[in-house]
Design an enzyme around this catalytic site. Structure first.
Site, PDB file in Angstrom:
ATOM      1  N   GLU A 124       0.858  -1.185   0.000  1.00  0.00           N
ATOM      2  CA  GLU A 124       0.000   0.000   0.000  1.00  0.00           C
ATOM      3  C   GLU A 124       0.894   1.235   0.000  1.00  0.00           C
ATOM      4  O   GLU A 124       1.835   1.278   0.785  1.00  0.00           O
ATOM      5  CB  GLU A 124      -0.906   0.033   1.234  1.00  0.00           C
ATOM      6  CG  GLU A 124      -1.895   1.173   1.149  1.00  0.00           C
ATOM      7  CD  GLU A 124      -2.892   1.222   2.312  1.00  0.00           C
ATOM      8  OE1 GLU A 124      -2.814   0.372   3.214  1.00  0.00           O
ATOM      9  OE2 GLU A 124      -3.732   2.108   2.294  1.00  0.00           O
ATOM     10  N   ALA A 265       1.746   0.127  10.667  1.00  0.00           N
ATOM     11  CA  ALA A 265       1.424  -1.281  10.468  1.00  0.00           C
ATOM     12  C   ALA A 265       0.578  -1.400   9.214  1.00  0.00           C
ATOM     13  O   ALA A 265       0.051  -0.409   8.717  1.00  0.00           O
ATOM     14  CB  ALA A 265       0.648  -1.806  11.663  1.00  0.00           C
ATOM     15  N   GLU A 301      -5.692  -2.732  12.665  1.00  0.00           N
ATOM     16  CA  GLU A 301      -5.355  -3.547  11.490  1.00  0.00           C
ATOM     17  C   GLU A 301      -6.309  -4.745  11.391  1.00  0.00           C
ATOM     18  O   GLU A 301      -6.713  -5.132  10.307  1.00  0.00           O
ATOM     19  CB  GLU A 301      -3.897  -4.014  11.539  1.00  0.00           C
ATOM     20  CG  GLU A 301      -2.855  -2.895  11.690  1.00  0.00           C
ATOM     21  CD  GLU A 301      -2.995  -1.755  10.692  1.00  0.00           C
ATOM     22  OE1 GLU A 301      -3.470  -1.989   9.576  1.00  0.00           O
ATOM     23  OE2 GLU A 301      -2.644  -0.602  11.055  1.00  0.00           O
TER      24      GLU A 301
HETATM   25 ZN    ZN Z   1      -5.595   1.766   8.610  1.00  0.00          ZN
END
Ligand code: ZN
Length: 869
Positions: A124, A265, A301
């Site tokens: 990402e 994260a 997450e």
């Molecule tokens: Zn996020």
């Protein structure tokens, strides 16, 4: 490694076009070697419209390309710096490519790279294109089968998304693992990890009775510090079932801790990769805040599995669809598990320090941005924190039950799809019969709305009227803004401190029974009847809207709220407002060269809070907090850090002089106790003592440091000592370094405390650290802990302006060459540059201009710095 030699082009939300090809499935084969990793990709593709196939790919060496088994000739395709184009493609076909990449040389922490001998990925937003040629955009969702081959001794653990299908020896000391993810996902959620790692295992039984295997991986010897993350994961899984009815869908859930990581994260499906500072914790090495933060990030997450992974974003302009919503969910999780009031105050403090500042600065953008140069620059406080506030306002309008109905509707409609923020708003509005047409302006207009309050009480007919007027400062891109829909929770306090019963046609109650007024026009007046005495207004309770409220409250009104308001947020807000008003008047005195004499009434009000035994310790520490530079800077026209510091110092000295014995007594009393709240309050009092140069402050801090069993007490003692130029400071720093220099996570704390110090030597110390091991000038955490902290230490930066800004900009240039995402984070330290005093502004802007003149500056840094000059 990605380079950005071409001139950056701006991309626009309005140009969105659905993909012309559909990828049915992808089989990936990784032959892992440090310098020469081969990636074979076999994709089954369907053509949806007649057009060439253009795949994203950067820094790849193409070795082979076949369609339906036949190698393409040079005339059939062409490759550019960032793409691969196949001129004509059949309707249905199999595309096979082989590329070579160099993970060891990749220092950008994007794509596939090596971190301390561990292969890891970060895809990402657009890292997958550094791994193989693909339609690297979130609305292309497909199913992945991943085979990983590597040296067995060096890389015994081979992980990817989904379920492990097989693992076997294949000769030459190598082995092979095959993973399959049954859920279609966008490429940004792909992950791979290979290395020699330790693991802690656990399990979770879902509400439908399925046993999920949980694993937390970290370097050998760090397993003992993984249990808190594991426990946090179990709590999050349970909470999401109870609160939102959402159950985990795979048989396995893995978290891997990595030392070199740009972000906090990453929620890759079934295989989260974490920055090690957000996994590893035990009381000796982690503070109370670290424990809380780890719990909330692990949960965040995990929650993405539904809000982000199962339902994803159509494109990156919609990033807040998953981030705003998931931040809101992790905030609710922490509030349900701990003190809701404390959580809300901390979240709002962070929002105002970071997001309000961003919204008032050169890089202001809407929650749903209209355009950008670098997609990586979308990871902002506006997308995350303001995005969460927008969700919270919806929640406030429809109430807890109404919101759950909307969420259920959202998953029913969009599971497995890539959608937009407006789709989400529709899902909440529909089952609740609310109209969000005007509300949606929160997504398209940037800036923090401001609301002016005018009150009128008529004692004869016992009527109270409240007039609210909203405005939002224009920005370059948005010269005029329309009125927002601002939901405000409200209470009116009677003289005894209780809430009046509200009689008004203007009040609505949400499904939680909370009283709400809605400001929709530019100006509105609300009338309340049967109010027997002039009430004290408690508006925007719980900080129901992310606005700036201008309310000329008297000292007595603020004190009334501090003492009685049942809304904890507003009690603390009243303290904050009171201290801020005083700071601002002292700053004005400073500028007109007057002696700084804090108002004794304010000092007494702070003293009242200090001595009130009914206020619990943690909440008290928040009430006693003095607003920081980033907060004051938003109210002042000029960010003169020296003046801010002088004002802060004068309040602290006056307070400590008057309440010296009570402060010392409370410090020692809480020092004997052992809860998070006790530690928070005690350490807060210690800062007061140090700030006021109290004669015993250094010895108290050093004693606390020497005897401390927890990292919270140790690090707070050092923070306090770091503001002194004492022998004890040296001793403590030296001892701390000796104990922790080998520890990649804790070493960062040693950097932070020195970079945040105000003493004269700070800049020289920081500069020296950057050239002395164990500081690693390429490690993102080291840079965030040292550079980002001193970059926001305006007092030091402005004091030594001739040296500091030149050095800081040299560092941006250096880091930009190896890791543009990290460099861009440093650029945000200049958010307030236009408010610096003229002489300082000139120096800083000259240096920024020098960075912008760099020929190969990344689009990430360029985009953020362009608005600063
Ligand atoms: Zn996020």
């Amino acid at each position: 490694m990605t380079t950005n030699t071409n001139q950056p082009t701006r991309i626009f939300l309005k140009d969105y076009k659905a993909p012309s090809f559909k990828v049915q499935s992808i089989d990936l084969f990784f032959n892992l070697h440090e310098k020469e990793t081969q990636v074979k990709a076999k994709q089954s593709i369907e053509k949806l419209e007649e057009t060439p196939l253009v795949l994203n790919g950067e820094g790849l060496k193409l070795l082979s390309i076949r369609i339906d088994g036949i190698e393409l000739s040079a005339a059939d395709y062409f490759v550019t710096e960032d793409s691969l184009t196949v001129r004509t493609a059949p309707d249905y076909f199999t595309l096979e490519t082989i590329v070579e990449i160099n993970p060891e040389e990749n220092k950008s922490c994007a794509g596939l790279y090596l971190s301390n001998g561990i292969f890891a990925t970060q895809c990402e937003a657009e890292g997958f294109r550094n791994i193989t040629y693909f339609l690297d955009r979130p609305d292309v969702m497909t199913s992945y089968t991943v085979s990983i081959e590597a040296d067995k001794k060096k890389y015994p653990v081979l992980l990817s998304n989904g379920d492990l299908i097989s693992k076997k020896q294949i000769g030459n000391g190598r082995h092979l693992a095959v993973w399959r993810d049954p859920f279609k996902k966008p490429s940004y959620l792909f992950a791979l990890v290979a290395g020699d790692l330790g693991v802690v295992e656990g399990s979770f039984i879902t509400k439908s009775g399925k046993e999920v295997k949980l694993e937390v991986y970290a370097s050998h010897g760090k397993q003992d510090r993984c249990f808190h993350a594991l426990l946090s994961l179990q709590k999050a899984m349970k909470w999401d079932e109870e609160r939102f009815g959402l159950e985990y869908d795979l048989n396995q859930y893995m978290i891997v801790s990595i030392d070199d990581f740009n972000m906090g994260a990453m929620e890759n499906k079934g295989l989260n990769i974490f920055n090690s500072r957000l996994v590893l914790a035990d009381p000796e090495s982690a503070t109370d805040n670290d424990f809380m933060r780890i719990e909330s990030v692990v949960a965040h997450e995990y929650f993405h599995n539904w809000t982000g992974n199962r339902v994803t974003c159509r494109n990156w302009f919609e990033l807040s669809l998953k981030e705003g919503l998931t931040v809101f969910r992790d905030q609710e999780f922490s509030s349900d598990l701990h003190s809701r009031a404390v959580e809300r105050i901390k979240n709002v403090d962070a929002l105002r320090a970071r997001q309000f500042a961003e919204d008032a600065g050169p890089n202001a953008h809407p929650v749903r941005p209209e355009s950008c140069l670098a997609v990586d620059n979308f990871y902002t406080a506006t997308i995350y924190e303001k995005g969460a506030e927008v969700i919270r306002m919806m929640y406030t309008i429809v109430g807890k039950d109404g919101f759950r109905k909307g969420m259920d509707n959202y998953f029913k409609e969009y599971d497995g799809k890539a959608v937009t923020i407006l789709d989400f708003a529709k899902s909440i509005a529909e089952p609740n019969n609310v109209d969000f047409t005007q509300f949606k302006l929160w997504y398209s207009q940037s800036g923090t709305p401001e609301v002016n309050v005018t009150e009128n009480y008529n004692a004869d007919n016992k009527e109270y009227s409240l007039t609210l007027k909203q405005f939002c400062k224009p920005t370059e891109k948005e010269p005029s803004k329309e009125a927002f829909h601002i939901p405000l929770l409200i209470g009116l306090l009677d003289p005894t401190g209780n809430d009046y019963k509200l009689n008004s046609k203007d009040i609505a109650y949400n499904s939680d029974g909370k009283a709400l007024i809605s400001l929709k026009k530019e100006e509105e007046t609300y009338l309340f009847t049967d109010i027997s005495d002039k009430p004290v207004l408690s508006l925007n309770r719980e900080f129901s809207s992310p606005i700036k409220l201008h309310w000329n409250a008297t000292q007595a009104e603020l004190l009334h709220i501090i003492k009685f308001d049942k809304d904890s947020f507003n009690r603390r807000e009243a303290c904050f407002k009171m201290i801020l008003q005083e700071l601002r008047s002292l700053i004005a005195d400073y500028h007109s060269k007057k002696e700084l004499r804090p108002n004794p009434e304010i000092i007494e009000a702070i003293g009242y809070i200090l001595l009130d035994k009914k206020i619990d310790a943690q909440f008290k520490s928040l009430m006693l907090q003095i607003p920081g530079d980033d907060f004051i800077a938003q109210e002042e026209d000029i960010l003169d850090a020296k003046a801010f510091q002088a004002a802060n110092h004068s309040i602290t000295i006056a307070f400590v002089q008057k309440y010296e014995s009570a402060i010392l007594e409370l410090y020692h009393a809480h020092h004997k106790l052992d809860s998070i709240g006790d530690r928070a309050l005690k350490n807060h009092l210690l800062f007061y003592l140090v700030e006021a140069n109290h004669p015993s402050s250094i010895s108290i801090a050093f004693e606390q440091f020497s005897a401390a069993k927890s990292m919270t007490d140790k690090i707070n003692a050092i923070v306090a000592l770091c503001h002194t130029d004492s022998e004890e400071r040296q001793k403590a720093l030296h001892e701390f370094l000796n104990r922790w220099k080998e520890d990649a996570v804790v070493f960062n704390k040693w950097l932070q405390v020195q970079a945040s110090s105000r003493i004269t030597k700070t800049f020289d110390i920081v500069k020296k650290i950057t050239t002395t091991p164990p500081f690693n000038p390429e490690n993102p955490n080291n840079i965030y802990s040292l550079h980002s902290v001193i970059g926001r230490n305006h007092f030091v930066m402005q004091r030594e302006k001739e040296k500091t800004y030149a050095w800081f900009c040299d560092e941006i240039i250096r880091i930009d060459k190896i890791n543009p995402q990290v460099a861009a984070r440093l650029c945000s330290c200049f958010n307030f540059v236009k408010k610096f005093p003229d002489e300082i502004k000139e120096i800083a802007q000259k240096e920024i201009g020098r960075v912008l003149a760099e020929p190969n500056l990344s689009k990430n840094s360029r985009e953020l710095l362009e608005g600063c000059i």
